[in-house]
Motif scaffolding. Structure first.
Motif: not given
Length: 312
Positions: A201-225
């Motif tokens: 999960v990439v949190v954009n501090s300029v726009s406030g938008i969150i991009s979730r890479f691998g969201e469509d793969q239904h992974y069991s765990h996530r990390v944040f940048l």
């Protein structure tokens, strides 16, 4: 045991190990991995699980089963760097690290606060940040491995990674990403997400938008940048009780997503980001002032200069 199969991931792609059983020795496994990867037996570094944890293969007479490896497991196999002789001063300099939760038994339920960990701004901040959320330590040495696995992934699928996607020919991109002064972005994050089997999960501090890479793969765990327009930093949970930090979270825990969103809003309101359209930097090689990301990028291409400082 019939049907004993292990999947192996390396920087050159994914392969399958056949012809072993759970009762074979660790030495036999290491020989197979060496044949498969081309790495010397004494330089094998094997990891498994989420996040990847090192498997101890020092006892070569023990069985594969004794190591906790079962049929169907996926092993990540890396090559250790050759040890170089260090001075006493260099021996003291160790990567910064803290006690780090490495499995679901240690997961907490919002018993802490999400904090940004500052990593070096050395053009490899994306790779250092991913390394931190996986291992709980800042280690710039991981960037070389990640750059190479990305280059191999792109080179192996020129249809998926076409010039239209990459912005340059496939071969040129692969040469570019291997350079230590090349910045990573969305393409690189998506490849790392797939390789490690994690939602990033990439949190954009300029726009406030969150991009979730691998969201469509239904992974069991996530990390944040967190991304400020130029620089990536990892996010971690600092527990209220001062215990182990946490960088890995279940994907069904939406509370951490909300906290990450709030962190981005706070960063934006306090202008903790770089406006890539209007920021000004000085090239410290030739002392020229440059306005905006495009100008800085073009200057770097024209001159080879990459030593920039932002002007406030």
């Amino acid at each position: 045991m019939a049907g004993f199969v292990i999947r192996v991931k390396t920087k050159s792609g994914q392969k399958v190990v056949n012809g072993l059983s759970s009762n074979d020795t660790v030495l036999q496994l290491k020989k197979k991995l060496s044949e498969l990867t081309g790495f010397k037996i004494n330089l094998l570094h094997v990891l498994s699980g989420f996040p990847p944890k090192t498997i101890n293969l020092n006892n070569e007479s023990s069985t594969i089963n004794d190591c906790g490896i079962v049929s169907g497991d996926t092993l990540i196999v890396e090559e250790k760097q050759q040890q170089q002789q260090q001075s006493p001063i260099e021996d003291i300099k160790k990567p910064e690290s803290r006690s780090h939760i490495v499995d679901s038994e240690g997961f907490t339920e919002a018993s802490g606060v999400l904090i940004k960990k500052i990593v070096p701004a050395d053009n490899s901040c994306l790779f250092t940040s991913v390394g931190y959320v996986l291992n709980g330590s800042i280690d710039s040495n991981c960037s070389g491995f990640m750059r190479e696995l990305i280059a191999n992934a792109v080179a192996s699928d020129p249809e998926e990674y076409s010039e239209a996607i990459l912005g340059k020919p496939n071969k040129s991109y692969c040469e570019w990403i291997m350079k230590p002064d090349s910045w990573g972005g969305g393409i690189e994050v998506s490849i790392l997400s797939k390789f490690y089997g994690l939602e990033i999960v990439v949190v954009n501090s300029v726009s406030g938008i969150i991009s979730r890479f691998g969201e469509d793969q239904h992974y069991s765990h996530r990390v944040f940048l967190i991304f400020d327009g130029i620089h990536y930093d990892p996010l971690y949970m600092e527990p209220f009780n001062g215990g182990s930090i946490q960088t890995l979270f279940p994907t069904n825990d939406e509370r951490v997503l909300l906290e990450a969103t709030q962190l981005a809003k706070e960063a934006k309101s306090s202008r903790q980001f770089t406006d890539v359209q209007n920021f000004t930097v000085k090239c410290m090689d030739c002392m020229v002032d440059l306005s905006g990301e495009k100008a800085a990028t073009q200057h770097a291409k024209d001159t080879g200069h990459t030593n920039f400082d932002e002007i406030n």
